[in-house]
Each structure stands twice: as structure tokens, then as C-alpha cells.
Design a protein around this motif. Structure first.
Motif, PDB file in Angstrom:
ATOM      1  N   THR A 120       0.862  -1.180   0.000  1.00 38.01           N
ATOM      2  CA  THR A 120       0.000   0.000   0.000  1.00 38.01           C
ATOM      3  C   THR A 120       0.900   1.232   0.000  1.00 38.01           C
ATOM      4  OG1 THR A 120      -0.049   0.206   2.408  1.00 38.01           O
ATOM      5  CG2 THR A 120      -1.738  -1.219   1.410  1.00 38.01           C
ATOM      6  N   THR A 121       0.297   2.377  -0.157  1.00 43.05           N
ATOM      7  CA  THR A 121       1.067   3.620  -0.091  1.00 43.05           C
ATOM      8  C   THR A 121       1.732   3.761   1.267  1.00 43.05           C
ATOM      9  OG1 THR A 121      -0.527   4.621  -1.595  1.00 43.05           O
ATOM     10  CG2 THR A 121       0.912   6.120  -0.394  1.00 43.05           C
ATOM     11  N   GLU A 122       0.981   3.421   2.331  1.00 45.04           N
ATOM     12  CA  GLU A 122       1.513   3.537   3.687  1.00 45.04           C
ATOM     13  C   GLU A 122       2.550   2.460   4.005  1.00 45.04           C
ATOM     14  OE1 GLU A 122      -1.919   3.102   3.176  1.00 45.04           O
ATOM     15  OE2 GLU A 122      -2.254   5.249   3.006  1.00 45.04           O
ATOM     16  N   GLN A 123       2.379   1.278   3.449  1.00 49.94           N
ATOM     17  CA  GLN A 123       3.282   0.138   3.689  1.00 49.94           C
ATOM     18  C   GLN A 123       3.721  -0.426   2.336  1.00 49.94           C
ATOM     19  OE1 GLN A 123       3.796   0.431   7.479  1.00 49.94           O
ATOM     20  NE2 GLN A 123       4.570  -1.422   6.567  1.00 49.94           N
ATOM     21  N   PRO A 124       4.721   0.186   1.695  1.00 44.21           N
ATOM     22  CA  PRO A 124       5.106  -0.239   0.347  1.00 44.21           C
ATOM     23  C   PRO A 124       5.557  -1.695   0.236  1.00 44.21           C
ATOM     24  CG  PRO A 124       6.383   1.695   1.069  1.00 44.21           C
ATOM     25  CD  PRO A 124       5.471   1.315   2.183  1.00 44.21           C
ATOM     26  N   GLU A 125       6.024  -2.273   1.353  1.00 38.16           N
ATOM     27  CA  GLU A 125       6.401  -3.688   1.346  1.00 38.16           C
ATOM     28  C   GLU A 125       5.336  -4.566   1.999  1.00 38.16           C
ATOM     29  OE1 GLU A 125      10.745  -4.637   1.852  1.00 38.16           O
ATOM     30  OE2 GLU A 125      10.622  -2.707   2.892  1.00 38.16           O
ATOM     31  N   GLY A 126       4.205  -3.967   2.345  1.00 35.61           N
ATOM     32  CA  GLY A 126       3.159  -4.709   3.039  1.00 35.61           C
ATOM     33  C   GLY A 126       3.555  -4.997   4.478  1.00 35.61           C
ATOM     34  N   ARG A 127       2.775  -5.850   5.101  1.00 35.59           N
ATOM     35  CA  ARG A 127       3.047  -6.290   6.471  1.00 35.59           C
ATOM     36  C   ARG A 127       2.924  -7.798   6.500  1.00 35.59           C
ATOM     37  NH1 ARG A 127      -1.492  -2.774   9.396  1.00 35.59           N
ATOM     38  NH2 ARG A 127      -2.563  -3.578   7.589  1.00 35.59           N
ATOM     39  N   LEU A 128       3.528  -8.406   7.506  1.00 38.49           N
ATOM     40  CA  LEU A 128       3.370  -9.838   7.746  1.00 38.49           C
ATOM     41  C   LEU A 128       2.276  -9.987   8.795  1.00 38.49           C
ATOM     42  CD1 LEU A 128       4.210 -12.834   7.604  1.00 38.49           C
ATOM     43  CD2 LEU A 128       5.950 -12.320   9.321  1.00 38.49           C
ATOM     44  N   VAL A 129       1.258 -10.777   8.485  1.00 39.25           N
ATOM     45  CA  VAL A 129       0.128 -10.991   9.388  1.00 39.25           C
ATOM     46  C   VAL A 129       0.009 -12.495   9.604  1.00 39.25           C
ATOM     47  CG1 VAL A 129      -2.357 -10.685   9.712  1.00 39.25           C
ATOM     48  CG2 VAL A 129      -1.038  -8.948   8.456  1.00 39.25           C
ATOM     49  N   TYR A 130      -0.105 -12.903  10.879  1.00 47.32           N
ATOM     50  CA  TYR A 130      -0.233 -14.333  11.133  1.00 47.32           C
ATOM     51  C   TYR A 130      -1.060 -14.592  12.378  1.00 47.32           C
ATOM     52  CZ  TYR A 130       3.756 -13.964  14.453  1.00 47.32           C
ATOM     53  OH  TYR A 130       4.602 -13.641  15.474  1.00 47.32           O
ATOM     54  N   VAL A 131      -1.491 -15.854  12.511  1.00 47.79           N
ATOM     55  CA  VAL A 131      -2.294 -16.274  13.656  1.00 47.79           C
ATOM     56  C   VAL A 131      -1.635 -17.492  14.294  1.00 47.79           C
ATOM     57  CG1 VAL A 131      -4.542 -17.167  14.414  1.00 47.79           C
ATOM     58  CG2 VAL A 131      -4.444 -15.412  12.628  1.00 47.79           C
ATOM     59  N   LEU A 132      -1.493 -17.417  15.612  1.00 44.30           N
ATOM     60  CA  LEU A 132      -1.051 -18.550  16.428  1.00 44.30           C
ATOM     61  C   LEU A 132      -2.206 -18.948  17.336  1.00 44.30           C
ATOM     62  CD1 LEU A 132       2.466 -17.239  17.555  1.00 44.30           C
ATOM     63  CD2 LEU A 132       1.988 -18.920  15.770  1.00 44.30           C
ATOM     64  N   ALA A 133      -2.203 -20.201  17.798  1.00 41.08           N
ATOM     65  CA  ALA A 133      -3.253 -20.671  18.715  1.00 41.08           C
ATOM     66  C   ALA A 133      -2.608 -21.349  19.913  1.00 41.08           C
ATOM     67  CB  ALA A 133      -4.196 -21.633  18.004  1.00 41.08           C
ATOM     68  N   TYR A 134      -3.316 -21.240  21.037  1.00 39.17           N
ATOM     69  CA  TYR A 134      -2.845 -21.779  22.311  1.00 39.17           C
ATOM     70  C   TYR A 134      -4.046 -22.366  23.062  1.00 39.17           C
ATOM     71  CZ  TYR A 134       0.264 -17.883  21.130  1.00 39.17           C
ATOM     72  OH  TYR A 134       1.059 -16.992  20.465  1.00 39.17           O
ATOM     73  N   PRO A 135      -3.796 -23.295  23.985  1.00 37.45           N
ATOM     74  CA  PRO A 135      -4.913 -23.831  24.779  1.00 37.45           C
ATOM     75  C   PRO A 135      -5.600 -22.752  25.621  1.00 37.45           C
ATOM     76  CG  PRO A 135      -2.965 -25.219  25.028  1.00 37.45           C
ATOM     77  CD  PRO A 135      -2.543 -23.995  24.267  1.00 37.45           C
ATOM     78  N   ASP A 136      -4.813 -21.798  26.139  1.00 36.17           N
ATOM     79  CA  ASP A 136      -5.369 -20.711  26.958  1.00 36.17           C
ATOM     80  C   ASP A 136      -4.324 -19.607  27.055  1.00 36.17           C
ATOM     81  OD1 ASP A 136      -3.494 -21.449  29.075  1.00 36.17           O
ATOM     82  OD2 ASP A 136      -4.925 -23.024  29.622  1.00 36.17           O
ATOM     83  N   ARG A 137      -4.680 -18.512  27.702  1.00 35.52           N
ATOM     84  CA  ARG A 137      -3.784 -17.357  27.780  1.00 35.52           C
ATOM     85  C   ARG A 137      -2.542 -17.651  28.630  1.00 35.52           C
ATOM     86  NH1 ARG A 137      -4.326 -11.670  26.750  1.00 35.52           N
ATOM     87  NH2 ARG A 137      -2.187 -10.974  26.920  1.00 35.52           N
ATOM     88  N   ALA A 138      -2.684 -18.444  29.682  1.00 35.38           N
ATOM     89  CA  ALA A 138      -1.529 -18.792  30.503  1.00 35.38           C
ATOM     90  C   ALA A 138      -0.512 -19.593  29.680  1.00 35.38           C
ATOM     91  CB  ALA A 138      -1.966 -19.577  31.738  1.00 35.38           C
TER      92      ALA A 138
END
Length: 143
Positions: free
Chosen positions: A76-94
Motif C-alpha cells: 500500500t502507499t503507507e506500507q510499500p512492502e506490506g506487512r506480515l500478518v499471522y495467527v497462532l493458537a494456544y490452549p489458553d492465555r496462561a
């Protein structure tokens, strides 16, 4: 891209965890999902992606994190190289907090960072959002 669109894509895709690393079984309905967005430093997007491809994903799995999905934002104009976006999962917050503490303390990770950032930081900013699955979401089963 809107957060809801990213989460919807994550819920229809399977994980990219290397076969050698076995994160814990998760209940997708009760798991905690973390959406992370990395803003690459100028000229560092390729190096950031290489670090994830060659090292980070395997180390995440080693420390109990479930790799759900990864995306590269279109430039994008603001991010010419884009961004890396990802999702991780865990059993719980702890578990998330314990996994990250072990990950950042791992000498292998410290060596990867030192090597990959020898000519400068790869990331200028990281955003993190914690999520749980909505009761009406389509079924999603990470590997």
C-alpha cells in the motif's frame, strides 16, 4: 484487510506447522488465537519472511505454539512492502504467556535474531490481538 476477514480465512485454513514439531491438541472452540501484525523495516520484508520460513515457525512449534496461518499484506502507499500478518493458537492465555517466555529465552532464537538482524532490525512495530472463536463460526481444526 479487516480483522473479521483475516479471522475468517484463518478458520478455513489448516496449520503450517512443520511435521517434526507437534504442538498440543487444541479445542478450536476454547483455544486462544493471537493475531499478530509485523511492520517490516524499510527494505527488510524479504528477510523477515525468510526468518519465519526458515526458523521462526519451527521454533514456535517447539515451544508449544500452533501455527495457524500466515499472510503477506499487499503493498500500500503507507506500507510499500506490506506487512506480515499471522495467527497462532494456544490452549489458553496462561499457555500463551509461558510459550512466549520459553521462546524468547531459547538460545536458538537468540542466535537467529543476532544473525538475521546483523545489518539492522527487521521489524519496526508489532501489533497483537487476542481472540476466541465466536459460537457461530464455522468449525476450524488446526493440524
Amino acid at each position: 484487510m479487516r480483522l473479521t476477514a483475516i479471522v475468517a480465512m484463518a478458520m478455513t485454513m489448516t496449520a503450517g506447522t512443520p511435521a517434526s514439531a507437534k504442538p498440543p491438541k487444541l479445542n478450536p472452540r476454547t483455544a486462544v488465537y493471537e493475531l499478530r501484525t509485523y511492520y517490516p523495516a524499510p527494505g527488510k520484508a524479504a528477510a523477515l519472511n525468510a526468518r519465519f520460513r526458515e526458523h521462526t515457525m519451527t521454533l514456535f512449534a517447539k515451544h508449544g505454539m500452533t501455527n495457524v496461518a500466515y499472510w503477506n499484506e499487499m503493498p500500500t502507499t503507507e506500507q510499500p512492502e506490506g506487512r506480515l500478518v499471522y495467527v497462532l493458537a494456544y490452549p489458553d492465555r496462561a499457555a500463551r504467556d509461558a510459550d512466549w517466555a520459553a521462546f524468547v529465552a531459547d538460545p536458538a532464537w537468540k542466535a537467529v535474531v543476532a544473525s538475521s538482524e546483523a545489518s539492522g532490525k527487521l521489524v519496526t512495530r508489532v501489533d497483537s490481538v487476542f481472540m476466541t472463536m465466536a459460537d457461530y463460526s464455522p468449525r476450524f481444526m488446526p493440524r
